[in-house]
Design a protein around this motif. Structure first.
Motif, PDB file in Angstrom:
ATOM      1  N   PHE A  48       0.830  -1.191   0.000  1.00 44.05           N
ATOM      2  CA  PHE A  48       0.000   0.000   0.000  1.00 44.05           C
ATOM      3  C   PHE A  48       0.873   1.253   0.000  1.00 44.05           C
ATOM      4  N   ILE A  49       0.678   2.092  -1.032  1.00 42.98           N
ATOM      5  CA  ILE A  49       1.394   3.351  -1.208  1.00 42.98           C
ATOM      6  C   ILE A  49       0.350   4.462  -1.086  1.00 42.98           C
ATOM      7  N   TYR A  50       0.725   5.577  -0.479  1.00 41.21           N
ATOM      8  CA  TYR A  50      -0.245   6.656  -0.273  1.00 41.21           C
ATOM      9  C   TYR A  50       0.126   7.947  -0.995  1.00 41.21           C
ATOM     10  N   ASP A  51       1.309   7.982  -1.605  1.00 36.39           N
ATOM     11  CA  ASP A  51       1.742   9.156  -2.350  1.00 36.39           C
ATOM     12  C   ASP A  51       2.589   8.661  -3.526  1.00 36.39           C
ATOM     13  N   LEU A  52       1.986   8.621  -4.706  1.00 30.72           N
ATOM     14  CA  LEU A  52       2.663   8.064  -5.883  1.00 30.72           C
ATOM     15  C   LEU A  52       3.896   8.868  -6.278  1.00 30.72           C
ATOM     16  N   VAL A  53       3.847  10.182  -6.177  1.00 30.94           N
ATOM     17  CA  VAL A  53       5.012  11.007  -6.507  1.00 30.94           C
ATOM     18  C   VAL A  53       6.165  10.673  -5.560  1.00 30.94           C
ATOM     19  N   ALA A  54       5.877  10.564  -4.273  1.00 31.22           N
ATOM     20  CA  ALA A  54       6.919  10.202  -3.295  1.00 31.22           C
ATOM     21  C   ALA A  54       7.485   8.819  -3.609  1.00 31.22           C
ATOM     22  N   TRP A  55       6.615   7.867  -3.965  1.00 31.62           N
ATOM     23  CA  TRP A  55       7.075   6.514  -4.283  1.00 31.62           C
ATOM     24  C   TRP A  55       8.023   6.532  -5.488  1.00 31.62           C
ATOM     25  N   CYS A  56       7.713   7.330  -6.503  1.00 28.64           N
ATOM     26  CA  CYS A  56       8.566   7.403  -7.701  1.00 28.64           C
ATOM     27  C   CYS A  56       9.958   7.933  -7.367  1.00 28.64           C
ATOM     28  N   ASN A  57      10.117   8.569  -6.228  1.00 23.73           N
ATOM     29  CA  ASN A  57      11.405   9.131  -5.818  1.00 23.73           C
ATOM     30  C   ASN A  57      12.154   8.285  -4.796  1.00 23.73           C
ATOM     31  N   VAL A  58      11.614   7.131  -4.425  1.00 22.82           N
ATOM     32  CA  VAL A  58      12.288   6.270  -3.456  1.00 22.82           C
ATOM     33  C   VAL A  58      13.492   5.608  -4.109  1.00 22.82           C
ATOM     34  N   GLU A  59      14.622   5.682  -3.429  1.00 19.48           N
ATOM     35  CA  GLU A  59      15.835   5.014  -3.889  1.00 19.48           C
ATOM     36  C   GLU A  59      15.792   3.572  -3.404  1.00 19.48           C
ATOM     37  N   ILE A  60      15.749   2.627  -4.351  1.00 19.39           N
ATOM     38  CA  ILE A  60      15.703   1.209  -4.018  1.00 19.39           C
ATOM     39  C   ILE A  60      17.059   0.611  -4.392  1.00 19.39           C
ATOM     40  N   GLU A  61      17.811   0.184  -3.378  1.00 19.19           N
ATOM     41  CA  GLU A  61      19.165  -0.324  -3.601  1.00 19.19           C
ATOM     42  C   GLU A  61      19.146  -1.810  -3.964  1.00 19.19           C
ATOM     43  N   GLY A  62      20.138  -2.220  -4.731  1.00 22.75           N
ATOM     44  CA  GLY A  62      20.325  -3.637  -5.006  1.00 22.75           C
ATOM     45  C   GLY A  62      19.502  -4.141  -6.175  1.00 22.75           C
ATOM     46  N   SER A  63      19.187  -5.423  -6.130  1.00 21.30           N
ATOM     47  CA  SER A  63      18.501  -6.089  -7.228  1.00 21.30           C
ATOM     48  C   SER A  63      17.005  -5.786  -7.224  1.00 21.30           C
ATOM     49  N   ALA A  64      16.318  -6.285  -8.241  1.00 19.38           N
ATOM     50  CA  ALA A  64      14.885  -6.067  -8.375  1.00 19.38           C
ATOM     51  C   ALA A  64      14.109  -6.595  -7.177  1.00 19.38           C
ATOM     52  N   SER A  65      14.559  -7.692  -6.591  1.00 17.59           N
ATOM     53  CA  SER A  65      13.820  -8.314  -5.479  1.00 17.59           C
ATOM     54  C   SER A  65      13.941  -7.546  -4.166  1.00 17.59           C
ATOM     55  N   THR A  66      14.698  -6.444  -4.153  1.00 17.86           N
ATOM     56  CA  THR A  66      14.752  -5.569  -2.979  1.00 17.86           C
ATOM     57  C   THR A  66      13.420  -4.855  -2.787  1.00 17.86           C
ATOM     58  N   SER A  67      12.717  -4.566  -3.894  1.00 16.97           N
ATOM     59  CA  SER A  67      11.448  -3.844  -3.828  1.00 16.97           C
ATOM     60  C   SER A  67      10.337  -4.754  -3.311  1.00 16.97           C
ATOM     61  N   PRO A  68       9.468  -4.240  -2.441  1.00 14.61           N
ATOM     62  CA  PRO A  68       8.336  -5.055  -2.002  1.00 14.61           C
ATOM     63  C   PRO A  68       7.376  -5.381  -3.144  1.00 14.61           C
ATOM     64  N   LEU A  69       7.377  -4.569  -4.201  1.00 15.99           N
ATOM     65  CA  LEU A  69       6.497  -4.814  -5.341  1.00 15.99           C
ATOM     66  C   LEU A  69       6.925  -6.024  -6.156  1.00 15.99           C
ATOM     67  N   TYR A  70       8.126  -6.508  -5.945  1.00 18.96           N
ATOM     68  CA  TYR A  70       8.582  -7.722  -6.632  1.00 18.96           C
ATOM     69  C   TYR A  70       7.675  -8.894  -6.257  1.00 18.96           C
ATOM     70  N   TYR A  71       7.073  -8.807  -5.069  1.00 18.70           N
ATOM     71  CA  TYR A  71       6.233  -9.893  -4.562  1.00 18.70           C
ATOM     72  C   TYR A  71       4.760  -9.503  -4.442  1.00 18.70           C
ATOM     73  N   GLY A  72       4.471  -8.273  -4.002  1.00 14.04           N
ATOM     74  CA  GLY A  72       3.091  -7.885  -3.706  1.00 14.04           C
ATOM     75  C   GLY A  72       2.491  -6.972  -4.749  1.00 14.04           C
ATOM     76  N   ASP A  73       1.161  -6.980  -4.809  1.00 11.38           N
ATOM     77  CA  ASP A  73       0.427  -6.110  -5.734  1.00 11.38           C
ATOM     78  C   ASP A  73       0.415  -4.679  -5.215  1.00 11.38           C
ATOM     79  N   LEU A  74       0.398  -3.726  -6.144  1.00 10.51           N
ATOM     80  CA  LEU A  74       0.418  -2.306  -5.819  1.00 10.51           C
ATOM     81  C   LEU A  74      -0.991  -1.770  -5.559  1.00 10.51           C
ATOM     82  N   TYR A  75      -1.144  -1.129  -4.409  1.00 11.71           N
ATOM     83  CA  TYR A  75      -2.376  -0.428  -4.059  1.00 11.71           C
ATOM     84  C   TYR A  75      -2.008   1.032  -3.805  1.00 11.71           C
TER      85      TYR A  75
END
Length: 194
Positions: A48-75
């Motif tokens: 669950f994300i509450y601010d899409l602009v803020a999410w687009c600016n999150v620095e996600i380090e490492g491989s693709a599987s570091t992101s929670p979205l690699y496993y869960g659906d986006l709300y």
């Protein structure tokens, strides 16, 4: 279920690695997700994300599987996202920002975006076409890889760099359009450069 306090700025490296977490709520205050933070969280179904602009600016380090979205659906604001509209004003789609969003059927990228990061849409298996706006100059490694339904891609004149594997394992692509497409719809990319 994990809900972060709005004062939390970072999710540390390996913090939920191999956890049985099923749902996570990420506030707009998060600016960084550390390497391997959500690796092997195969039970995670909802992010669950509450601010899409803020999410687009999150620095996600490492491989693709570091992101929670690699496993869960986006709300976003409690609604499952199938048609994603990135707000105008976002200038960069960071690494792994929408990785693994299998429920996405379409995505709109505004002409304020200039850069699409590594793994940005990797494993978004149900998007059939991508129209990259004329503002984009850079497409990162595997930005659109493993998009099994992807059939058509428009690459505008503005793109000057496409990194290795940007469209890797996109078996259904029938052709590319734009300045860098040759007759027959093949894309002219050599050594990662147009």
């Amino acid at each position: 279920v994990m809900t972060f306090d709005g004062d939390v700025l970072q999710i540390p490296a390996s913090s939920f690695r191999d956890d049985d977490l099923t749902e996570i709520h990420i506030p707009a205050s998060i600016t960084k997700i550390g390497k391997n933070a959500f690796d092997y969280c195969s039970d995670l179904t909802s992010v669950f994300i509450y601010d899409l602009v803020a999410w687009c600016n999150v620095e996600i380090e490492g491989s693709a599987s570091t992101s929670p979205l690699y496993y869960g659906d986006l709300y976003i604001n409690g609604e499952l996202v199938t048609d994603l509209v990135i707000p105008y004003g976002v200038t960069e789609l960071k690494n792994s920002v929408f990785v693994g969003c299998n429920k996405l059927q379409s995505v709109y990228i505004p002409d304020s975006v200039t850069s699409i990061g590594r793994y940005a849409f990797h494993n978004c298996k149900n998007i059939s076409s991508i129209d990259i706006p004329n503002s984009v100059t850079y497409i990162g490694t595997q930005a659109f890889s493993n998009m099994y339904a992807l059939e058509s891609v428009h690459i505008p004149d503005s793109v000057s760099v496409i990194e290795d594997g940007a469209f890797y394992v996109c078996y259904k692509i029938k052709g590319f359009t734009g300045k860098y497409a040759e007759d027959g719809g093949k894309c002219l990319v050599y050594n990662g450069r147009l």
